[in-house]
Design a protein around this motif. Structure first.
Motif, PDB file in Angstrom:
ATOM      1  N   VAL A  69     -22.851  -5.703  47.363  1.00  0.00           N
ATOM      2  CA  VAL A  69     -21.347  -5.372  47.411  1.00  0.00           C
ATOM      3  C   VAL A  69     -20.648  -5.324  46.356  1.00  0.00           C
ATOM      4  N   THR A  70     -20.018  -4.197  45.757  1.00  0.00           N
ATOM      5  CA  THR A  70     -19.115  -4.582  44.681  1.00  0.00           C
ATOM      6  C   THR A  70     -17.653  -4.558  45.214  1.00  0.00           C
ATOM      7  N   ASN A  71     -17.298  -4.038  46.160  1.00  0.00           N
ATOM      8  CA  ASN A  71     -15.774  -3.823  46.291  1.00  0.00           C
ATOM      9  C   ASN A  71     -15.840  -3.685  48.077  1.00  0.00           C
ATOM     10  N   VAL A  72     -14.878  -4.653  48.520  1.00  0.00           N
ATOM     11  CA  VAL A  72     -14.603  -4.312  49.938  1.00  0.00           C
ATOM     12  C   VAL A  72     -13.248  -3.440  50.092  1.00  0.00           C
ATOM     13  N   ILE A  91     -21.178  -0.447  47.235  1.00  0.00           N
ATOM     14  CA  ILE A  91     -22.267  -1.118  46.699  1.00  0.00           C
ATOM     15  C   ILE A  91     -22.799  -0.253  45.409  1.00  0.00           C
ATOM     16  N   ALA A  92     -23.732  -1.080  44.776  1.00  0.00           N
ATOM     17  CA  ALA A  92     -24.403  -0.716  43.424  1.00  0.00           C
ATOM     18  C   ALA A  92     -25.543  -1.512  43.386  1.00  0.00           C
ATOM     19  N   LYS A  93     -26.538  -0.824  42.853  1.00  0.00           N
ATOM     20  CA  LYS A  93     -27.958  -1.122  42.450  1.00  0.00           C
ATOM     21  C   LYS A  93     -27.816  -2.100  41.301  1.00  0.00           C
ATOM     22  N   LYS A 118     -22.189   3.484  45.146  1.00  0.00           N
ATOM     23  CA  LYS A 118     -22.128   4.337  46.769  1.00  0.00           C
ATOM     24  C   LYS A 118     -21.065   3.741  47.545  1.00  0.00           C
ATOM     25  N   ARG A 119     -20.567   4.708  48.492  1.00  0.00           N
ATOM     26  CA  ARG A 119     -19.450   4.204  49.368  1.00  0.00           C
ATOM     27  C   ARG A 119     -20.309   4.177  50.589  1.00  0.00           C
ATOM     28  N   CYS A 120     -20.224   2.857  51.423  1.00  0.00           N
ATOM     29  CA  CYS A 120     -20.848   2.884  52.614  1.00  0.00           C
ATOM     30  C   CYS A 120     -19.924   2.274  53.807  1.00  0.00           C
ATOM     31  N   ARG A 121     -20.317   2.772  55.045  1.00  0.00           N
ATOM     32  CA  ARG A 121     -19.681   2.247  56.181  1.00  0.00           C
ATOM     33  C   ARG A 121     -20.684   1.435  57.020  1.00  0.00           C
ATOM     34  N   GLN A 137     -24.576   0.154  62.492  1.00  0.00           N
ATOM     35  CA  GLN A 137     -24.273   1.547  61.609  1.00  0.00           C
ATOM     36  C   GLN A 137     -24.457   1.095  60.270  1.00  0.00           C
ATOM     37  N   ASN A 138     -24.997   1.876  59.558  1.00  0.00           N
ATOM     38  CA  ASN A 138     -25.259   1.936  58.151  1.00  0.00           C
ATOM     39  C   ASN A 138     -25.559   3.338  57.708  1.00  0.00           C
ATOM     40  N   ASN A 139     -24.167   3.716  57.124  1.00  0.00           N
ATOM     41  CA  ASN A 139     -23.952   5.016  56.650  1.00  0.00           C
ATOM     42  C   ASN A 139     -23.698   4.885  54.947  1.00  0.00           C
ATOM     43  N   CYS A 140     -24.147   5.634  54.307  1.00  0.00           N
ATOM     44  CA  CYS A 140     -23.876   5.584  52.792  1.00  0.00           C
ATOM     45  C   CYS A 140     -23.733   7.076  52.148  1.00  0.00           C
ATOM     46  N   ASP A 141     -22.771   7.283  51.241  1.00  0.00           N
ATOM     47  CA  ASP A 141     -22.824   8.718  50.553  1.00  0.00           C
ATOM     48  C   ASP A 141     -23.315   8.745  49.288  1.00  0.00           C
TER      49      ASP A 141
END
Length: 141
Positions: A69-72, A91-93, A118-121, A137-141
């Motif tokens: 996680v890079t930013n909340v 998030i980022a790799k 990537k942005r995730c919820r 729930q695990n949804n990423c764009d």
């Protein structure tokens, strides 16, 4: 024995006390409703929810590399039979391979130069007294 007068006074006093403790309309939230979590404070429940979310996301991913996680962006919590967190994050790799590292040992400083955010919820359910942690729930764009 109480007279009708004393009972009426007691009733009026309890009514006044109840009215004094009811917050204004703008402060009311539905019972069990979502509340914002200040992401700049060190909230242990939020930190645990983020840890569970990224750990489970990495397990479910077919990628060879660990994400962090890079930013909340936004965090909310809901009191249920435990605590439910709704997390909007970036998030980022990293350069850390799943086979060589664990997410806890792989930090943001090891982000891949080619990595795109990537942005995730995530929705995480925690019941600390039962040691239950679940990514709902695990949804990423």
């Amino acid at each position: 024995m109480f007279s009708v007068w004393k009972i009426s006074l007691l009733f009026m006093a309890s009514l006044a006390l109840t009215a004094a403790t009811i917050p204004g309309k703008k402060d009311r939230r539905p019972l069990g409703g979502w509340t914002d979590v200040n992401v700049t404070e060190n909230d242990s429940g939020l930190q645990k929810a983020l840890e569970v979310a990224i750990r489970e996301h990495n397990k479910a991913s077919n990628d060879q590399f660990i994400n962090v996680v890079t930013n909340v962006i936004r965090a909310r919590r809901q009191i249920v039979a435990g605590m439910k967190y709704s997390l909007n994050v970036q998030i980022a790799k990293t350069d850390c391979r799943k086979s060589d590292s664990t997410p806890e040992n792989c930090t943001e400083s090891e982000l891949s130069r080619l990595s795109q955010h990537k942005r995730c919820r995530f929705v995480v359910y925690l019941v600390p007294w039962l040691k239950k942690e679940e990514l709902k729930q695990n949804n990423c764009d």
